[in-house]
Write an enzyme that holds these catalytic residues in place. Structure first.
Site, PDB file in Angstrom:
ATOM      1  N   THR A 389       2.599  -8.763   9.572  1.00 36.09           N
ATOM      2  CA  THR A 389       1.656 -10.151   9.566  1.00 36.09           C
ATOM      3  C   THR A 389       2.330 -11.055  10.887  1.00 36.09           C
ATOM      4  O   THR A 389       3.234 -10.468  11.499  1.00 36.09           O
ATOM      5  CB  THR A 389       2.109 -10.968   8.188  1.00 36.09           C
ATOM      6  N   THR A 407      -3.163 -12.033   9.356  1.00 36.18           N
ATOM      7  CA  THR A 407      -2.668 -10.695   9.243  1.00 36.18           C
ATOM      8  C   THR A 407      -3.837  -9.819   9.132  1.00 36.18           C
ATOM      9  O   THR A 407      -4.965 -10.106   8.822  1.00 36.18           O
ATOM     10  CB  THR A 407      -1.924 -10.673   8.040  1.00 36.18           C
ATOM     11  N   ASP A 431      -3.445  -5.881  -1.302  1.00 39.99           N
ATOM     12  CA  ASP A 431      -2.787  -6.999  -1.837  1.00 39.99           C
ATOM     13  C   ASP A 431      -3.376  -7.477  -3.367  1.00 39.99           C
ATOM     14  O   ASP A 431      -2.968  -8.200  -3.786  1.00 39.99           O
ATOM     15  CB  ASP A 431      -2.948  -8.267  -1.057  1.00 39.99           C
ATOM     16  N   SER A 460      -1.819 -13.739  -1.725  1.00 40.73           N
ATOM     17  CA  SER A 460      -0.947 -13.747  -0.430  1.00 40.73           C
ATOM     18  C   SER A 460       0.352 -14.166  -0.789  1.00 40.73           C
ATOM     19  O   SER A 460       0.677 -15.013  -1.694  1.00 40.73           O
ATOM     20  CB  SER A 460      -1.458 -14.186   0.530  1.00 40.73           C
ATOM     21  N   GLY A 482       5.366  -9.817   4.294  1.00 38.06           N
ATOM     22  CA  GLY A 482       4.893  -9.680   2.855  1.00 38.06           C
ATOM     23  C   GLY A 482       5.683 -10.696   2.012  1.00 38.06           C
ATOM     24  O   GLY A 482       5.773 -12.057   2.256  1.00 38.06           O
TER      25      GLY A 482
HETATM   26  N1  GLY Z   1      -0.569  -9.274   3.406  1.00 35.89           N
HETATM   27  C1  GLY Z   1       0.458  -9.827   3.385  1.00 35.89           C
HETATM   28  C2  GLY Z   1       0.382 -11.112   2.639  1.00 35.89           C
HETATM   29  O1  GLY Z   1      -0.771 -11.759   2.703  1.00 35.89           O
HETATM   30  O2  GLY Z   1       1.210 -11.767   2.361  1.00 35.89           O
END
Ligand code: GLY
Length: 580
Positions: A389, A407, A431, A460, A482
């Site tokens: 991200t 991201t 996610d 997220s 993440g």
């Molecule tokens: N894809 C990582 C997040 O949204 O935290």
């Protein structure tokens, strides 16, 4: 808070940093700086009026030029975001989504949610194969893993409500960068060479990011003509240049070709949303962060509330007592994250309770002074999130601050460039939870709140955050990574507030992570003294050393001079701070 501590034991990055400062991107980013704040803030960039810090020194300069031309922090953030889609395609994007937190000079604050959403044809069982079994491949690496992108709508909404310069002025630098090209920076060259094998199945991706299948060398001119044409449509037509007409048609065609679910209707219906920030306090500092559908702000404030009950400074930065206390706060917040958090437009959540001081006091009572608490898989399990991200921070001359994390989910998203449009699609549907009821010890989660449903946003961890004190802006922070994002942002804040580090030292310092399950403390290489690791193991912790955690491109305001101090995180090779 402006001074730094002498303790630099966790500065595992010093040799890396020395090497990076010899790179062209980093050197260019330093052009605009005046001398650093202190020896510890070695690489920090100081400026009087405005500052942009991002994963790409080129993109930071684009944002800085907008500030110099009279744009505000939202204008600069929009221009930086579009530029990153050209110069940092691993996560900078127009085919993904994210979150923007804005604090105005008078202390008001707001957020823009441009998280991707599920297409209308989505369903909780959409990641199952023809036998009804959950398929990680469909979930994370297929056309079905693509969410309806939100970035262009989010930037357009931010501009409509809070921008000041013409939209064209903000998108044009990205058009120029894509059309005329730029000299391939070292980090991007390495990253594109590494991702090339995964892009081989997609001819448009190979064409966009290599020379007919051969990786670009450092310093070679890198042009993206199809992306330039898409960006020009966005420049000329605003959000309609992406969600309608030619771009929408190209996306929907590619979806049909590959078995994806996104239609032109899905694109036309996408709406970014303005939401109230989630707020907390920590030792007199005001914390302003992103509410659901990100779990970041809620978990951050829950952890800070727990930690406020301890004298962390007296414990010492690398001490077993500090790490133990930190990890136990993380464990509890991540359990609550998994239990409760999801898209607020679909689920009821006990947000007030989770962010209250009273709840933190209850949780503190469950923490043992010198022993690890158990994490039990039966309580709930975790889903995978990619560390790829990107975060950037902006402060303008009037003190308006913008914190953006956005991201494509994994690095280069699903690796599929839309043919004819030149940009990458996300794999953010990964996610969502994978299959209803499928919760197991490998880390899959099947609980209800975060299952895929039509037009729902996936949970997220992104945590774009702003700190203020006594009505004044203090810092802008955030990170990719993440689920580690939340813990990275937490530790940058603790380094600033509890350990009196300057922003560069706070960013450079080694970090650690615990997310309830798997029940393991991950610590960056050389991040803790061996004696501390041994003591932690004695308390019952499993400690894993190695790797890196996040890239927290941040800004601090010098409380005495008002200077903006930009700290690019040296973990990103091409990163840079640019101020004026
Ligand atoms: N894809 C990582 C997040 O949204 O935290």
């Amino acid at each position: 808070m402006a001074s730094t501590t002498a303790s630099a034991r966790r500065r595992f990055l010093a040799p890396v940093l020395a090497a990076l400062l010899t790179l062209p991107g980093a050197a260019a980013a330093l052009q605009a700086q005046t001398p650093a704040a202190s020896a510890a803030d070695h690489a920090a960039v100081r400026a009087r009026h405005g500052m942009v810090v991002s994963a790409s020194a080129i993109a930071s300069r684009v944002g800085r030029d907008v500030l110099r031309d009279g744009g505000n922090a939202v204008d600069a953030a929009i221009a930086t975001a579009f530029a990153l889609a050209v110069t940092y395609p691993t996560a900078g994007n127009i085919g993904g989504g994210g979150f923007m937190v804005i604090r105005f000079p008078d202390g008001r604050a707001t957020t823009i949610d441009f998280r991707e959403k599920a297409p209308l044809a989505a369903s909780p069982d959409m990641f199952e194969d023809s036998t009804g079994a959950y398929s990680a491949k469909i979930h994370h690496k297929s056309y079905r893993s693509v969410g309806v992108p939100g970035t262009v709508a989010g930037l357009a909404l931010a501009h409509e409500k809070y921008g000041s310069l013409p939209w064209r002025r903000l998108v044009q630098p990205a058009v120029t960068l894509a059309a005329d090209g730029f000299d391939m920076p070292p980090g991007l060259a390495r990253s594109l060479a590494a991702v090339l094998p995964a892009m081989r199945p997609y001819p448009a991706s190979v064409a966009a990011y290599s020379k007919n299948g051969t990786p670009y060398a450092v310093g070679e001119r890198f042009q993206q003509p199809q992306l330039a044409r898409t960006l020009a449509r966005i420049r000329d037509q605003g959000r309609d240049g992406f969600y309608k007409g030619e771009t929408a048609r190209l996306i929907a065609e590619e979806m049909r070709r590959g078995g994806g679910l996104i239609t032109e209707e899905d694109l036309a219906r996408y709406q970014a949303k303005e939401r109230e920030p989630v707020r907390g306090t920590y030792r007199g500092y005001e914390i302003i962060s992103m509410p659901p559908p990100s779990s970041g702000g809620v978990a951050l404030i829950e952890m800070l509330n727990i930690l406020e009950g301890y004298d962390l400074k007296a414990m010492g930065h690398d001490s077993p007592a500090y790490v133990h206390t930190l990890v136990e706060a993380m464990r509890r917040a991540f359990l609550d994250r998994a239990r409760y958090l999801a898209d607020p437009d679909f689920e009821q959540m006990p947000l007030e309770r989770l962010t209250s001081k009273a709840y933190a006091a209850e949780l503190r009572k469950t923490m043992l002074p010198d022993k690890a608490s158990p994490s039990e898989p039966a309580q709930v399990a975790q889903a995978y999130e990619s560390p790829q991200t990107t975060h950037f921070s902006v402060v303008d001359g009037n003190g308006m601050a913008v914190s953006v994390t956005y991201t494509l989910e994994q690095g280069y998203g699903v690796k599929i460039v839309v043919p004819g449009a030149g940009f990458l699609l996300n794999n953010e549907m990964g996610d969502f939870n994978g299959k209803p009821g499928l919760t197991d010890s490998t880390g899959l989660i099947g609980t209800t709140p975060n299952l895929a449903r039509p037009e729902k946003r996936m949970l997220s961890s992104m945590t774009p955050t702003i700190l203020a004190k006594d009505g004044k802006l203090v810092a802008v922070v955030g990170s990719p990574g993440g689920r580690t994002i939340i813990n990275t942002v937490l530790q940058v804040i603790l380094n600033l507030v509890d350990f009196d580090m300057g922003i560069q030292q706070a960013v450079d310092a080694a970090r650690l992570h615990h997310q309830w399950l798997p029940d393991r403390v991950d610590v960056e290489a050389n991040g803790l003294p061996p004696a501390t690791v041994q003591a932690l193991e004695g308390m019952g912790y499993r400690v894993r050393l190695g790797g890196r955690q996040g890239t927290a491109h941040s800004i601090q305001i010098d409380p005495v001079t008002g200077d903006r101090i930009g700290a690019a995180d040296p973990r990103d090779a091409d990163a840079g701070a640019a101020g004026w």
